[in-house]
Design an enzyme around this catalytic site. Structure first.
Site: not given
Length: 1229
Positions: A271, A294, A356, A706, A988-989, A1170
């Protein structure tokens, strides 16, 4: 009980009878106090913090690291920054002299979105190289303000001295249906336990009538050190437990701390800091008996004892297999509580280890874990006692007691190991329904963990024998084997290291005016606000008058007819205002086959059926559970097309909130939204409500990331919220929590690809035929466009004379997949590069030789006949080879692999040709509106949306350059459909390109109007010129417009110029894999990127770094799992793992290619957002290279099937060995 809260040492809030179901986040928002701090505020109730001083980032303290983080260009999307700053601040309050290693450990579990990532790491280096300048911070060190002690918060509880009784006794908070009780003493707690034998001892997001909070019971936090061991109070948090154990390890001899060291090993990866601080206590962890615990396997093998207390007295029970199995005879009685856990010291000749394996190294639920302990008879290698426990293989931790008993008296040698493997595989059986599945992988780990333990004990035994006098013949030499040097690497776990790196870019022209900011590494406009918490996201907007909350009701069936929707029980609940169904929509309910609200039938789990509107979010969510839906299942229900070969991807933890405010007249609406395309939201709401578009105004301040997922999908939620606002006449706030967002919204299209390839012995590819099928989901959405882009981009950087590409979008009964970063290219190009790798294996040549041989070399045409010059592509490739020292490192990798059997390294270099823009002319347009006010200040607005990718930060330098005034005169407020209408999605950059040109055009118009005044008064000031223009009635407002990019595609003929231009990249990555577990470590990545003349190199490098990390997650850890009924299992960070700081390569170097000119774009810059995504595949192919080395060494077929993501499961099972063979024999015998 009244609650007093002290906020930021200055605001006193008295809440009468605080509702325990109200979270701290909602409570502070109620009082218009916005924050993010180092407990997880959206998960804990405000009642938790009664009598506590709450410090938020909006407090009066402005620490120097706020400024340092901002000027290092770290916080771009802003979401990572929100918790990291307060985590650092909290730790520094307690440990002012924190080392970089400690800081790295604290931050190691932090998840990263696609923003600048490396500057969050505590160490980095920079360089100057000739015409290049280091990116660093773009600021000199001395420009950051020093620490001012007077700014530090003073924590005191003023007002509490007036109510001394408030600090004593129990607290009770009575909510409508939940009671929160905080007992003041242990006696109070025991009385409550008699009254409520089965209360809920911790807060969760489910209904709890009674919650007993134990934070004030001092006896539960006592730590006792005695000769035999360590007793830790059950109330201690995991963070406190870690400090306690670390202290004991430092003080005691190593032989006594074996169990403590094993516990610490797991605590360091269990965590994040906030969860360890607040969400988990030692007692809660033990009592929950979670199958993935754990700590319980280690405590069980370490012979831990549970100290229980009740009104009748105390008793002890062992934490053994009977307790873990939940047997009544070995469990707590209803009236008992767990007071503490006693952990004995280990002893000489006793060895304890923990293991683990998870999807990623830090902050991830384990696929499987284990605790193992062996006690050898003193001076011998004979087993006197043995304990082995596994987690993740059953409903709770499983102890292999029978196998251990059969091994007593055996010598610790290979014969024992072989027998132990067979016994364990027989005893630790995993049914097909085992938690989390992955049966074959987990059974392999059963053996792999044991083998690691066997080697660790041999190594420690060897050390111990050297330290003590052992009689000759005491160790069984007949089968006792030394550890081969090749096997030693199996003993080493991958360490958490401090990433370092260099970012370089070309300096601006020395003749450029000093005030001209174009090309300079300007700090992100919102960077300091991100770091201080002042940046307002849609979710942070204060509550407005008469605001209501909306919660969605979704389908639980994948393909069914809706028989009835009964909302009567929901409407009977207090504070519930209304239920919105498809019948309430006055206009168009979505498109045919893609309804906003389901009508008659549902086609996937998670499809929205209706929505509840209530006065609080708690009541809205509770009411959704009261709505009774009756279904009739339909056939067929289809959930897959084939085995997924190219990965899934979700926008994890990037929320899509909305606030819809109806106005009192003319059916006007203000919509505050987080979207990449406000115009699309505006149109969708207009058609849904059947009102003109001009009545609807969408406001976008900042989005917070986004990645394509906020283009089309958000419009559906906004439209539903708008229906609720119109029907009720109240403002509506709709915020999906993470789990609902993951369930409802689609992600990247999974892809199945197959190919046929013809090639020569030297690696020259003569013909290639690729067929791809993408999973579209239950509706078309953007699947057709994704398929088209996929086909256009499949060739990547390679010139192959005979090509055939085919693509299909397949409909299945899962949520519709949608636009996503790269728009088909990351999936499709992976198939092409996998083909290249397979050709290399068949030819017996390195993959980089095949790539180089088949790359475009001269001016040529693509498969769709668009001409381009690959010179820059070749430059990127060659510079990447040189900068990364690829060939010498290839030899070092091969040398390492020869020396190590259980660890292997791999290295790969990947070229990329990425097309920027949309394949349609109408999408390449943009508008801007620039106002000059009479004081000389300038307001710039444009059609691009601030996704925190820095588009506003790039627009102001454009305006500054064109108007020839400093940026300090400029301001950008927000994106609004009322100021710039009919905008195109920021995607679309291309956003900075087209909107920059529009801003440029508007500023040029204004400057042309001012030219006569400037010529008349050349020595005048800007303010004087503006005042004169106003007096002469010259308009100081102008609209700019851009539409010059050409793009078209004739699909009938298969030819066209679909993209304005290309950007080129190359990336080299080196990794190391653990053949026994499938884990991997990223050693180094070098990226060369073609940015031409960057508008802002700091922003661009940040974007490429973040995009690379996101792609790395796509190809290595991010995996979606569905039930056989089509229900998404991977709905939170527990199951869906995005990259964390520890996933950043140890060395991460990014360089911009020396500037080149392209007259097509603004100031010869290029769109980059992108393009870095696919470069993450260099890590994937480096992993594949390491796996290929394993298979070559073991004489296994090298041309194995490539599957993304390259999870630990895939890597481990591809590294076939004796363990996998044993498991296979057991499974099919």
């Amino acid at each position: 009980t009244d609650s007093i809260y002290i906020i930021n040492s200055s605001v006193q809030v008295i809440e009468i009878n605080s509702d325990p179901e109200v979270t701290l986040l909602f409570f502070l928002r109620k009082y218009h106090i916005f924050f993010h701090f180092s407990v997880t505020a959206c998960l804990v109730p405000a009642s938790f913090f009664c009598r506590a001083a709450v410090t938020t980032r909006e407090g009066p303290c402005v620490l120097c690291f706020y400024e340092g983080i901002a000027k290092a260009h770290s916080p771009q999307c802003g979401f990572c920054t929100l918790e990291m700053v307060m985590t650092i601040y909290t730790v520094l309050r307690s440990h002012p002299e924190l080392s970089t290693e400690q800081l790295m450990e604290i931050l190691s579990g932090k998840s990263l979105t696609s923003s600048t990532v490396e500057e969050y790491c505590p160490s980095k280096r920079s360089r100057d190289a000739g015409a290049f300048s280091s990116r660093g911070s773009g600021q000199k060190k001395e420009e950051c303000q020093p620490v001012d002690p007077t700014q530090e918060l003073r924590l005191f509880f003023w007002g509490l001295h007036l109510r001394p009784h408030f600090l004593l006794g129990s607290l009770t908070f009575q909510g409508e249906i939940t009671t929160w009780i905080t007992p003041g003493t242990q006696k109070d707690l025991l009385r409550l336990k008699l009254r409520y034998p089965r209360p809920d001892m911790k807060f969760k997001e489910v209904f709890h009538p009674i919650i007993i909070h134990l934070a004030r019971i001092l006896e539960l936090f006592i730590v006792i050190n005695i000769k035999e061991g360590l007793t830790i109070g059950a109330g201690c948090s995991l963070a406190q437990m870690q400090d306690i154990l670390a202290e004991r390890v430092a003080e005691l001899p190593e032989e006594k701390t074996q169990t403590y060291r094993a516990l610490l090993k797991h605590l360091r990866s269990l965590a994040g800091q906030q969860i360890q601080n607040m969400a988990y206590s030692l007692g809660g962890h033990v009592i929950s008996r979670h199958c993935y615990s754990d700590l319980n396997p280690i405590l069980a093998v370490g012979n831990a004892t549970l100290n229980l207390i009740s009104a009748e007295g105390t008793r002890q029970i062992p934490l053994n297999e009977h307790f873990l199995a939940g047997l009544a005879s070995a469990d707590l009685k209803p009236e008992e509580i767990l007071e503490s856990v006693h952990i004995p010291h280990s002893q000489k000749w006793e060895f304890v280890s923990a293991f683990r394996q998870a999807q990623c190294q830090q902050n991830a639920l384990p696929h499987m874990n284990a605790g193992m302990r062996v006690l050898l008879k003193e001076g011998t290698d004979s087993i006197e006692d043995l304990s082995i426990a596994y987690g993740g293989v059953g409903a709770a931790t499983i102890s292999a007691h029978r196998s251990c008993q059969q091994l007593l008296g055996r010598c610790w040698n290979e014969l024992m190991l072989d027998e132990a493997c067979r016994l364990l595989l027989d005893e630790v059986s995993l049914p097909g329904s085992a938690p989390g599945g992955r049966v074959e992988f987990k059974r392999t780990l059963v053996v792999s963990f044991l083998f690691k333990f066997y080697l660790e004990v041999l190594q420690e035994l060897k050390k111990l024998v050297k330290l003590v006098s052992v009689p000759v013949g005491a160790l069984d030499s007949r089968h006792h084997s030394e550890i081969s040097d090749q096997f030693l690497s199996a003993l080493e776990d991958f360490p958490v290291t401090i990433p370092q790196g260099v970012q370089t870019y070309q300096s601006v022209d020395p003749h450029q005016p000093l005030q001209d900011p174009v090309g300079h590494p300007i700090m992100h406009l919102s960077a300091l606000k991100h770091a201080t918490g002042e940046a307002m996201f849609c979710d942070d907007i204060p509550m407005v008058d008469k605001e209501l909350f909306m919660a969605l009701v979704t389908s639980s069936r994948a393909h069914a007819k809706i028989i009835s929707i009964d909302v009567s029980k929901a409407l009977e609940l207090p504070e519930v205002v209304d239920v919105i169904t498809a019948e309430d929509i006055p206009g168009i309910n979505g498109a045919e086959g893609d309804k906003l609200l389901a009508v008659d039938k549902v086609v996937c789990v998670g499809q929205i059926i209706c929505a509840v509107v209530a006065e609080t979010d708690v009541q809205a969510k509770r009411a959704t559970e009261k709505i009774k839906l009756t279904y009739e299942d339909l056939e067929p229900a289809i959930f897959t097309i084939k085995v997924n070969r190219a990965g899934c991807h979700k926008t994890q933890f990037i929320p899509v909130p909305v606030l819809v405010i109806p106005k009192t007249e003319d059916k006007e609406l203000d919509i505050y939204v987080s979207t990449q395309d406000p115009a699309h939201v505006q149109k969708t709401v207009s058609s849904t409500l059947n009102i003109p578009i001009n009545r609807i105004t969408c406001h976008v301040k900042r989005v917070g990331g986004g990645f394509g997922g906020k283009v089309g999908k958000p419009a559906v939620l906004r439209a539903i919220a708008a229906v609720g606002a119109i029907k009720t006449g109240h403002p509506i706030r709709l915020i999906l929590d993470c789990e609902d967002d993951m369930l409802i919204t689609g992600g990247r299209h999974p892809l199945f690809g197959k190919y046929k390839v013809g090639f020569m012995n030297n690696g020259r590819i003569k013909a290639l035929d690729i067929e791809c099928c993408i999973t579209g989901g239950c509706t078309l959405d953007d699947s057709e466009l994704v398929t088209e882009f996929l086909i256009l981009k499949l060739e990547n950087a390679y010139k192959i004379r005979n090509l055939r590409f085919r693509g299909r979008a397949c409909m299945i009964n899962l949520p519709s997949n949608t636009a996503f970063h790269g728009f088909g290219f990351p999936q499709g190009a992976l198939v092409t590069e996998s083909c290249i790798t397979a050709v290399a294996a068949k030819c017996g040549l390195p993959p980089e030789k095949i790539r180089e041989k088949n790359m475009y070399k001269t001016v040529d045409k693509t498969i769709y006949k668009q001409a381009f010059n690959p010179e820059t592509l070749i430059r990127c490739w060659n510079e990447c080879l040189d900068n990364s020292s690829f060939h010498s490192r290839r030899m070092q990798v091969e040398k390492f692999n020869k020396k190590n059997y259980w660890k292997k390294k791999g290295i790969a270099i990947i070229p990329m040709k990425f097309s920027v823009g949309f394949a349609a002319k109408s999408y390449h347009q943009a508008a801007a509106l620039v106002h000059i006010y009479t004081d000389g200040s300038v307001l710039v607005t444009h059609g691009g949306n601030e996704l925190e990718q820095g588009i506003h930060t790039k627009m102001l330098p454009v305006a500054s350059h064109e108007l020839k005034i400093p940026m300090s005169y400029m301001h950008i407020c927000e994106t609004s459909t009322a100021t710039v209408p009919n905008t195109i999605a920021t995607a679309a950059s291309i956003g900075a390109d087209v909107n920059g040109r529009a801003v440029q055009n508007a500023c040029q118009i204004l400057l042309k109007r001012l030219e006569p005044i400037i010529k008349k008064h050349p020595e005048g000031k800007w303010e004087d010129w503006i005042e004169a223009a106003f007096e002469q009635r010259i308009s100081l407002s102008a609209t700019g417009y851009f539409r010059d990019y050409k793009a078209f595609m004739d699909w009938e003929k298969g030819v066209g110029d679909p993209f304005p231009y290309y950007v080129y990249r190359a990336a080299c990555s080196e990794v190391e894999i653990d053949c026994l577990t499938g884990a991997h470590k990223k050693i180094r990545t070098d990226i060369i990127m073609d940015a031409c003349c960057s508008l802002n190199p700091a922003i661009d490098i940040g974007q490429i770094e973040g995009s690379f990390i996101q792609g790395m997650g796509l190809y290595t850890t991010e995996e979606l799992k569905y039930s056989p009924e089509g229900v998404l299992y991977s709905r939170s960070l527990d199951e869906y793992k995005i990259p964390t700081i520890t996933d950043v390569p140890e060395e991460f170097n990014v360089s911009l290619l020396p500037s080149s000119q392209t007259p097509l774009t603004i100031y010869s810059s290029k769109g980059l957002g992108e393009s870095g995504m696919f470069l993450g595949s260099s890590v994937f192919f480096a992993i594949a290279d390491a796996v290929a080395a394993v298979r070559r060494e073991r004489d296994i077929a090298e041309d194995f099937t490539v599957q993304s993501p390259a999870t630990p499961e895939w890597v481990r099972m591809a590294c076939a060995d004796r363990s996998t063979e044993m498991v296979g024999n057991c499974l099919f015998s």
